[in-house]
Design a protein around this motif. Sequence first.
Motif, mmCIF file in Angstrom:
data_model
loop_
_atom_site.group_PDB
_atom_site.id
_atom_site.type_symbol
_atom_site.label_atom_id
_atom_site.label_comp_id
_atom_site.label_asym_id
_atom_site.label_seq_id
_atom_site.Cartn_x
_atom_site.Cartn_y
_atom_site.Cartn_z
ATOM 1 N N ALA A 215 1.118 -1.351 -0.052
ATOM 2 C CA ALA A 215 -0.280 0.010 -0.280
ATOM 3 C C ALA A 215 1.241 1.188 0.120
ATOM 4 C CB ALA A 215 -0.860 -0.126 1.245
ATOM 5 N N ILE A 216 1.762 1.259 0.847
ATOM 6 C CA ILE A 216 2.725 2.143 0.996
ATOM 7 C C ILE A 216 3.784 2.327 -0.272
ATOM 8 C CG2 ILE A 216 5.097 2.944 1.884
ATOM 9 C CD1 ILE A 216 4.109 1.811 4.850
ATOM 10 N N LYS A 217 3.818 1.284 -0.922
ATOM 11 C CA LYS A 217 4.815 1.438 -2.363
ATOM 12 C C LYS A 217 3.801 2.381 -3.351
ATOM 13 C CE LYS A 217 6.283 -1.785 -4.958
ATOM 14 N NZ LYS A 217 6.645 -3.646 -4.758
ATOM 15 N N ARG A 218 2.378 2.119 -2.868
ATOM 16 C CA ARG A 218 1.755 2.621 -4.335
ATOM 17 C C ARG A 218 1.149 4.000 -3.576
ATOM 18 N NH1 ARG A 218 -2.436 -1.633 -5.568
ATOM 19 N NH2 ARG A 218 -1.503 -3.465 -6.055
ATOM 20 N N LEU A 219 1.728 4.594 -2.574
ATOM 21 C CA LEU A 219 1.085 6.117 -2.702
ATOM 22 C C LEU A 219 2.209 6.785 -2.722
ATOM 23 C CD1 LEU A 219 -1.127 7.322 -0.987
ATOM 24 C CD2 LEU A 219 0.405 6.735 1.744
ATOM 25 N N GLU A 220 3.326 5.954 -2.487
ATOM 26 C CA GLU A 220 4.522 7.063 -2.952
ATOM 27 C C GLU A 220 4.786 6.945 -4.918
ATOM 28 O OE1 GLU A 220 7.314 4.453 -0.975
ATOM 29 O OE2 GLU A 220 7.366 6.012 1.278
ATOM 30 N N ARG A 221 3.258 6.478 -5.138
ATOM 31 C CA ARG A 221 3.421 6.697 -6.738
ATOM 32 C C ARG A 221 2.408 7.604 -6.779
ATOM 33 N NH1 ARG A 221 5.750 1.814 -9.942
ATOM 34 N NH2 ARG A 221 3.822 0.321 -8.910
ATOM 35 N N ILE A 222 1.574 8.828 -6.348
ATOM 36 C CA ILE A 222 0.718 9.269 -6.376
ATOM 37 C C ILE A 222 0.504 10.911 -5.994
ATOM 38 C CG2 ILE A 222 -1.666 9.750 -6.070
ATOM 39 C CD1 ILE A 222 -2.145 7.036 -4.427
ATOM 40 N N PRO A 223 0.978 11.694 -7.398
ATOM 41 C CA PRO A 223 1.507 12.752 -7.615
ATOM 42 C C PRO A 223 0.375 13.387 -5.842
ATOM 43 C CG PRO A 223 1.144 11.968 -9.945
ATOM 44 C CD PRO A 223 0.498 11.035 -8.852
ATOM 45 N N GLY A 224 0.658 14.377 -6.031
ATOM 46 C CA GLY A 224 -0.199 15.037 -4.918
ATOM 47 C C GLY A 224 -0.159 15.007 -3.239
ATOM 48 N N VAL A 225 0.128 13.783 -3.911
ATOM 49 C CA VAL A 225 0.192 13.214 -1.692
ATOM 50 C C VAL A 225 1.639 14.083 -1.048
ATOM 51 C CG1 VAL A 225 0.762 11.952 -0.536
ATOM 52 C CG2 VAL A 225 -0.399 11.320 -2.099
ATOM 53 N N ALA A 226 1.612 14.871 -0.212
ATOM 54 C CA ALA A 226 2.633 15.729 0.349
ATOM 55 C C ALA A 226 3.555 15.603 0.745
ATOM 56 C CB ALA A 226 1.773 17.401 0.954
ATOM 57 N N TYR A 227 2.238 14.349 1.620
ATOM 58 C CA TYR A 227 2.408 13.530 3.073
ATOM 59 C C TYR A 227 1.633 12.226 3.917
ATOM 60 C CZ TYR A 227 1.481 17.246 6.529
ATOM 61 O OH TYR A 227 0.964 18.091 7.181
ATOM 62 N N TYR A 228 2.556 11.564 4.491
ATOM 63 C CA TYR A 228 1.135 10.492 4.456
ATOM 64 C C TYR A 228 1.863 9.863 6.185
ATOM 65 C CZ TYR A 228 4.704 6.841 3.070
ATOM 66 O OH TYR A 228 5.547 5.951 3.194
ATOM 67 N N ALA A 229 1.374 9.063 7.049
ATOM 68 C CA ALA A 229 1.137 8.670 8.344
ATOM 69 C C ALA A 229 0.999 7.555 8.640
ATOM 70 C CB ALA A 229 1.392 9.668 9.726
ATOM 71 N N VAL A 230 1.155 6.320 8.922
ATOM 72 C CA VAL A 230 1.120 5.375 9.206
ATOM 73 C C VAL A 230 -0.172 5.307 10.433
ATOM 74 C CG1 VAL A 230 0.857 2.827 9.599
ATOM 75 C CG2 VAL A 230 2.253 4.324 7.777
ATOM 76 N N ALA A 231 -0.930 5.193 11.036
ATOM 77 C CA ALA A 231 -1.564 5.374 11.634
ATOM 78 C C ALA A 231 -2.203 4.270 12.942
ATOM 79 C CB ALA A 231 -2.744 6.387 11.695
ATOM 80 N N ARG A 232 -1.559 4.735 14.124
ATOM 81 C CA ARG A 232 -2.263 3.506 14.774
ATOM 82 C C ARG A 232 -3.712 3.690 15.556
ATOM 83 N NH1 ARG A 232 2.393 1.298 17.884
ATOM 84 N NH2 ARG A 232 3.941 2.401 17.716
ATOM 85 N N PRO A 233 -4.543 2.418 14.813
ATOM 86 C CA PRO A 233 -6.035 2.666 15.550
ATOM 87 C C PRO A 233 -6.384 2.379 17.344
ATOM 88 C CG PRO A 233 -5.915 0.322 13.773
ATOM 89 C CD PRO A 233 -3.971 1.648 14.580
ATOM 90 N N VAL A 234 -6.897 2.909 17.747
ATOM 91 C CA VAL A 234 -6.917 2.670 18.689
ATOM 92 C C VAL A 234 -8.308 3.222 19.324
ATOM 93 C CG1 VAL A 234 -6.111 3.814 21.075
ATOM 94 C CG2 VAL A 234 -5.014 4.837 18.994
ATOM 95 N N GLU A 235 -8.187 2.300 20.293
ATOM 96 C CA GLU A 235 -9.766 1.777 20.974
ATOM 97 C C GLU A 235 -10.523 3.738 21.888
ATOM 98 O OE1 GLU A 235 -10.627 -0.555 25.026
ATOM 99 O OE2 GLU A 235 -8.970 -1.850 23.867
ATOM 100 N N ARG A 236 -11.610 3.578 21.840
ATOM 101 C CA ARG A 236 -11.693 5.305 22.167
ATOM 102 C C ARG A 236 -12.453 5.651 23.314
ATOM 103 N NH1 ARG A 236 -14.943 7.429 17.361
ATOM 104 N NH2 ARG A 236 -16.190 8.159 19.149
ATOM 105 N N ASN A 237 -11.504 5.622 24.337
ATOM 106 C CA ASN A 237 -11.378 6.289 25.104
ATOM 107 C C ASN A 237 -9.886 6.486 25.318
ATOM 108 O OD1 ASN A 237 -9.004 4.257 26.775
ATOM 109 N ND2 ASN A 237 -10.747 2.560 25.891
ATOM 110 N N MET A 238 -9.037 7.565 26.730
ATOM 111 C CA MET A 238 -8.734 8.369 27.202
ATOM 112 C C MET A 238 -6.595 7.808 27.363
ATOM 113 S SD MET A 238 -9.605 11.694 25.977
ATOM 114 C CE MET A 238 -8.840 12.737 27.060
ATOM 115 N N GLU A 239 -7.694 6.449 28.238
ATOM 116 C CA GLU A 239 -5.952 5.326 28.246
ATOM 117 C C GLU A 239 -5.476 5.025 27.022
ATOM 118 O OE1 GLU A 239 -7.728 3.698 32.247
ATOM 119 O OE2 GLU A 239 -8.614 4.644 32.441
#
Length: 417
Positions: free
Chosen positions: A63-87
């Motif tokens: 997915a990242i390899k493909r993303l790196e060939r998309i013009p118009g993408v200034a930067y990207y980040a792989v995010a951690r999905p987290v349960e919906r609470n503050m802890e």
Amino acid sequence: MSNPVIVVHYHELWLKGRNRRFFLGKLFTALRQSFQGIPVERIEQPGDRFIVRLGDGAPLDEAIKRLERIPGVAYYAVARPVERNMEALCAAAWDEIEPVRFEAFAVRAKRSDKTFPHSTMEIESVVGRSLLDKLRERGRDVHVRLKDPDVTCHIEVTPGPLLVYARKIPGMGGLPANTAGRMTCLLSGGYDSAVAAYHMMKRGAHLSFVHFYGTGAQPGESSLHVASGLARTLTPYQFRAKLYRVPFEAIQREIVRAAPEGVRILLYRRMMLRIAEAFARRDRALALVTGDSLGQVASQTLRNLVAVDAAARMPVFRPLIGTDKMEIIATAKKIGTYEISSEPFHDCCPVFMPRTPELSARPQELDEAEANLDVASLITQGVQGATLEKFAFTGGRVEATEPKSVLPADQSHAAIA
Ligand code: ATP
Ligand code: MG
């Protein structure tokens, strides 16, 4: 807990007024098309970024390899999905920030899901405080700086899991594919023209390619497979591409026969521009692109470039005009054209190379040198002899059609008129 999520950012510069929807629509299409064949749950657009939620079993590397060939993408980040609470949020923020070295940091929350019970300010201050305490416990000499921090811990509150990321990775930049209009690129087998094409596609141009090849090559030595390989490698940036393949040797022989030796190469170039223009008109392209770089070879002195251009009726863009070979090679390596251009092939231009090439031609001198040539019929000959190979990037692969003749003979006259 959930599948990886990629947050995609673009620069706001090109989001001028009414163009906003157009550009973002194109970028959205590019994301969707590029990820074909990779499971994607959905792509969201909560404000000034895209959120790509990968599906089950999606290969993140691909997915990242493909993303790196998309013009118009200034930067990207792989995010951690987290349960919906503050802890859970504080724990994930810690995992994200802990490996990074920095002095000053900030926490920035964005909330597109207003049902989350904490405000952005609250999230920022709770997570910021928790990070600061833990960092200092570890003896790290760090502080919070909201303006221009060394690292920012980003939190996205969207429906579904919360997202946390701190590492932004630069994308290829530029403008989304197919937003800037059409151009026709003269693609030799060398390093330069493929890199020139990349630069124009990066700015949102949609290119067709024209390659001129010698027919006198030994079997397997032709330049056609190199041009095809380059067009194939460049296709993913714009999803589709045409490659016009023009047999050029008979035209070169005619130039050799009828024109002074010193200006041969320049006349080859003028014929190449004219034939490429015929294809450009066929594709409703508005300009030509070449890989010339000032002074690189004898045919690329300023005077020679100007004298060659005088034969063109369309603007000729040369994105590499002010770059060094070293820079060009570095880009070729980055975009994967270097290996292809390094393959041995039969280049049509050095054929009948003059012993002393003209270094400072005048347009009028080239006009006179062409006086004994039937330029119009040579253009027709080039157009009629050409075959067209089409490429399409679908499902993560580039497919090519069998090369076919371009135009029935009666239409090629119309195309060049
Ligand atoms: P490149 O410039 O791509 O490395 P090269 O050095 O063989 O290839 P030059 O002699 O520098 O080519 O030609 C300058 C430009 O003219 C090329 O960048 C390309 O745009 C165009 N050109 C030259 N030869 C061809 C060809 N056979 N087919 C299509 N375009 C060509
Ligand atoms: Mg060159």
